[in-house]
Motif scaffolding. Structure first.
Motif, PDB file in Angstrom:
ATOM      1  N   ASN A  88       3.572  16.348   3.929  1.00 26.28           N
ATOM      2  CA  ASN A  88       4.012  16.358   2.533  1.00 26.28           C
ATOM      3  C   ASN A  88       2.865  16.028   1.580  1.00 26.28           C
ATOM      4  N   HIS A  89       1.935  15.208   2.039  1.00 20.01           N
ATOM      5  CA  HIS A  89       0.802  14.797   1.205  1.00 20.01           C
ATOM      6  C   HIS A  89      -0.414  15.714   1.365  1.00 20.01           C
ATOM      7  N   PHE A  90      -0.588  16.252   2.568  1.00 19.55           N
ATOM      8  CA  PHE A  90      -1.767  17.071   2.878  1.00 19.55           C
ATOM      9  C   PHE A  90      -1.286  18.310   3.621  1.00 19.55           C
ATOM     10  N   GLN A  91      -1.794  19.436   3.256  1.00 18.57           N
ATOM     11  CA  GLN A  91      -1.314  20.694   3.813  1.00 18.57           C
ATOM     12  C   GLN A  91      -1.473  20.780   5.322  1.00 18.57           C
ATOM     13  N   ASP A  92      -2.620  20.339   5.825  1.00 24.28           N
ATOM     14  CA  ASP A  92      -2.907  20.447   7.246  1.00 24.28           C
ATOM     15  C   ASP A  92      -3.999  19.448   7.619  1.00 24.28           C
ATOM     16  N   LYS A  93      -4.404  19.460   8.878  1.00 22.60           N
ATOM     17  CA  LYS A  93      -5.431  18.524   9.338  1.00 22.60           C
ATOM     18  C   LYS A  93      -6.737  18.729   8.581  1.00 22.60           C
ATOM     19  N   ALA A  94      -7.098  19.971   8.310  1.00 18.31           N
ATOM     20  CA  ALA A  94      -8.340  20.247   7.580  1.00 18.31           C
ATOM     21  C   ALA A  94      -8.293  19.631   6.183  1.00 18.31           C
ATOM     22  N   GLY A  95      -7.160  19.787   5.502  1.00 19.95           N
ATOM     23  CA  GLY A  95      -7.014  19.208   4.168  1.00 19.95           C
ATOM     24  C   GLY A  95      -7.069  17.689   4.203  1.00 19.95           C
ATOM     25  N   LEU A  96      -6.435  17.098   5.207  1.00 17.47           N
ATOM     26  CA  LEU A  96      -6.466  15.648   5.365  1.00 17.47           C
ATOM     27  C   LEU A  96      -7.892  15.176   5.633  1.00 17.47           C
ATOM     28  N   PHE A  97      -8.590  15.853   6.531  1.00 17.35           N
ATOM     29  CA  PHE A  97      -9.963  15.463   6.841  1.00 17.35           C
ATOM     30  C   PHE A  97     -10.841  15.548   5.605  1.00 17.35           C
ATOM     31  N   GLU A 138     -13.114  10.802   0.037  1.00 14.41           N
ATOM     32  CA  GLU A 138     -12.752   9.482  -0.480  1.00 14.41           C
ATOM     33  C   GLU A 138     -13.674   8.414   0.089  1.00 14.41           C
ATOM     34  N   SER A 139     -13.944   8.493   1.380  1.00 16.93           N
ATOM     35  CA  SER A 139     -14.820   7.521   2.027  1.00 16.93           C
ATOM     36  C   SER A 139     -16.246   7.638   1.501  1.00 16.93           C
ATOM     37  N   ALA A 140     -16.743   8.865   1.351  1.00 19.09           N
ATOM     38  CA  ALA A 140     -18.094   9.082   0.841  1.00 19.09           C
ATOM     39  C   ALA A 140     -18.227   8.584  -0.590  1.00 19.09           C
ATOM     40  N   THR A 141     -17.200   8.744  -1.382  1.00 29.74           N
ATOM     41  CA  THR A 141     -17.223   8.276  -2.766  1.00 29.74           C
ATOM     42  C   THR A 141     -17.369   6.759  -2.830  1.00 29.74           C
ATOM     43  N   ARG A 142     -16.646   6.048  -1.957  1.00 29.20           N
ATOM     44  CA  ARG A 142     -16.741   4.581  -1.916  1.00 29.20           C
ATOM     45  C   ARG A 142     -18.140   4.133  -1.488  1.00 29.20           C
ATOM     46  N   VAL A 143     -18.686   4.768  -0.442  1.00 29.17           N
ATOM     47  CA  VAL A 143     -20.020   4.398   0.035  1.00 29.17           C
ATOM     48  C   VAL A 143     -21.062   4.735  -1.026  1.00 29.17           C
ATOM     49  N   MET A 185       0.858  -1.179   0.000  1.00 31.12           N
ATOM     50  CA  MET A 185       0.000   0.000   0.000  1.00 31.12           C
ATOM     51  C   MET A 185       0.900   1.236   0.000  1.00 31.12           C
ATOM     52  N   ASP A 186       0.583   2.223  -0.844  1.00 31.32           N
ATOM     53  CA  ASP A 186       1.402   3.424  -0.886  1.00 31.32           C
ATOM     54  C   ASP A 186       1.110   4.294   0.338  1.00 31.32           C
ATOM     55  N   LYS A 187       1.989   5.251   0.581  1.00 37.46           N
ATOM     56  CA  LYS A 187       1.892   6.051   1.813  1.00 37.46           C
ATOM     57  C   LYS A 187       0.628   6.895   1.859  1.00 37.46           C
ATOM     58  N   ARG A 188       0.221   7.453   0.742  1.00 36.87           N
ATOM     59  CA  ARG A 188      -1.000   8.271   0.738  1.00 36.87           C
ATOM     60  C   ARG A 188      -2.208   7.429   1.147  1.00 36.87           C
ATOM     61  N   SER A 189      -2.310   6.224   0.596  1.00 33.42           N
ATOM     62  CA  SER A 189      -3.414   5.332   0.954  1.00 33.42           C
ATOM     63  C   SER A 189      -3.351   4.948   2.425  1.00 33.42           C
ATOM     64  N   ALA A 190      -2.132   4.699   2.919  1.00 37.10           N
ATOM     65  CA  ALA A 190      -1.970   4.354   4.342  1.00 37.10           C
ATOM     66  C   ALA A 190      -2.414   5.518   5.223  1.00 37.10           C
ATOM     67  N   ILE A 191      -2.070   6.728   4.814  1.00 40.76           N
ATOM     68  CA  ILE A 191      -2.476   7.913   5.589  1.00 40.76           C
ATOM     69  C   ILE A 191      -3.993   8.043   5.588  1.00 40.76           C
ATOM     70  N   LEU A 192      -4.612   7.907   4.424  1.00 41.13           N
ATOM     71  CA  LEU A 192      -6.066   8.028   4.341  1.00 41.13           C
ATOM     72  C   LEU A 192      -6.759   6.963   5.176  1.00 41.13           C
ATOM     73  N   ARG A 193      -6.260   5.743   5.112  1.00 40.00           N
ATOM     74  CA  ARG A 193      -6.863   4.655   5.890  1.00 40.00           C
ATOM     75  C   ARG A 193      -6.689   4.894   7.388  1.00 40.00           C
ATOM     76  N   GLY A 194      -5.478   5.263   7.797  1.00 43.91           N
ATOM     77  CA  GLY A 194      -5.229   5.537   9.211  1.00 43.91           C
ATOM     78  C   GLY A 194      -6.028   6.733   9.705  1.00 43.91           C
ATOM     79  N   ALA A 195      -6.128   7.769   8.888  1.00 47.55           N
ATOM     80  CA  ALA A 195      -6.880   8.962   9.283  1.00 47.55           C
ATOM     81  C   ALA A 195      -8.365   8.654   9.398  1.00 47.55           C
ATOM     82  N   LEU A 196      -8.898   7.813   8.508  1.00 43.71           N
ATOM     83  CA  LEU A 196     -10.301   7.427   8.609  1.00 43.71           C
ATOM     84  C   LEU A 196     -10.557   6.746   9.952  1.00 43.71           C
ATOM     85  N   THR A 197      -9.686   5.843  10.333  1.00 41.18           N
ATOM     86  CA  THR A 197      -9.842   5.143  11.619  1.00 41.18           C
ATOM     87  C   THR A 197      -9.823   6.127  12.780  1.00 41.18           C
ATOM     88  N   VAL A 198      -8.890   7.055  12.763  1.00 46.31           N
ATOM     89  CA  VAL A 198      -8.750   8.009  13.872  1.00 46.31           C
ATOM     90  C   VAL A 198      -9.896   9.014  13.886  1.00 46.31           C
TER      91      VAL A 198
END
Length: 195
Positions: free
Chosen positions: A41-50, A56-61, A1-14
């Protein structure tokens, strides 16, 4: 899994567990097994990450829900029975998306603390995309003489609200008898929109 995907998955959990305000980049980094620098490096700040996580999660659902719309409303043989079958499938809990449901509950609880752009992106990618697809089906049913629909988006909203009942599964509480709730909601909908 690439780092961006890992970040998105981990952030969704948190975010799903802790909410937006209480979630920290340090905890997200630990959950994703990356450094905080990698997140920035991937997301500017917490707001951008959220915003990226919820979109991404809403798109899948939404993709899963759009498949339900297509499967159940592609061809109508008995409008009431088909709408009931669709409503039950649409409102049934989706265990594969439990974290998304938890995230939505967090958003509902913290809406005043979440950037408006993130909420708008979530609405457009998820609930509104599904409502538009349902509206298109309802408009087609109206064209076919099965319903009387002047405003398809409003009719789709009415349908959704009528079949939700008092304990919709997305709120995480106990689910009423889904069949009874959907059946009575569909009948009320047809009373207002049926020919």
């Amino acid at each position: 899994m690439d780092k961006r995907s890992a970040i998105l998955r981990g952030a969704l959990t948190v975010f799903a567990r802790d909410g937006y305000a209480r979630a920290s980049i340090d905890v997200i980094a630990a959950e994703a097994a990356v450094s905080t620098r990698t997140i920035y490096n991937h997301f500017q700040d917490k707001a951008g990450l959220f915003g990226a996580v919820i979109q991404e999660s809403a798109t899948r659902v939404a993709a899963a829900q759009l498949e339900i719309v297509d499967r159940h409303l592609r061809k109508i043989t008995d409008l009431e029975a088909d709408l009931i079958e669709f409503g039950i499938a649409w409102r049934a809990p989706m265990p594969d998306y439990a974290e998304h449901s938890a995230l939505v509950r967090q958003v509902n609880a913290e809406a005043g603390h979440i950037p408006a752009e993130a909420i708008e992106a979530w609405q457009q990618a998820g609930p509104l995309a599904v409502r538009r697809a349902l509206a298109d089906r309802l408009a087609a049913f109206s064209t076919d003489g099965l319903l009387t629909v002047d405003d398809p988006l409003r009719a789709a909203l009415h349908f959704s609200l009528l079949i939700s009942g008092t304990n919709p599964s997305y709120r995480g509480g106990p689910v009423e008898d889904l069949t009874e709730t959907v059946t009575s909601g569909v009948r009320a909908f047809l009373h207002g929109y049926g020919r």
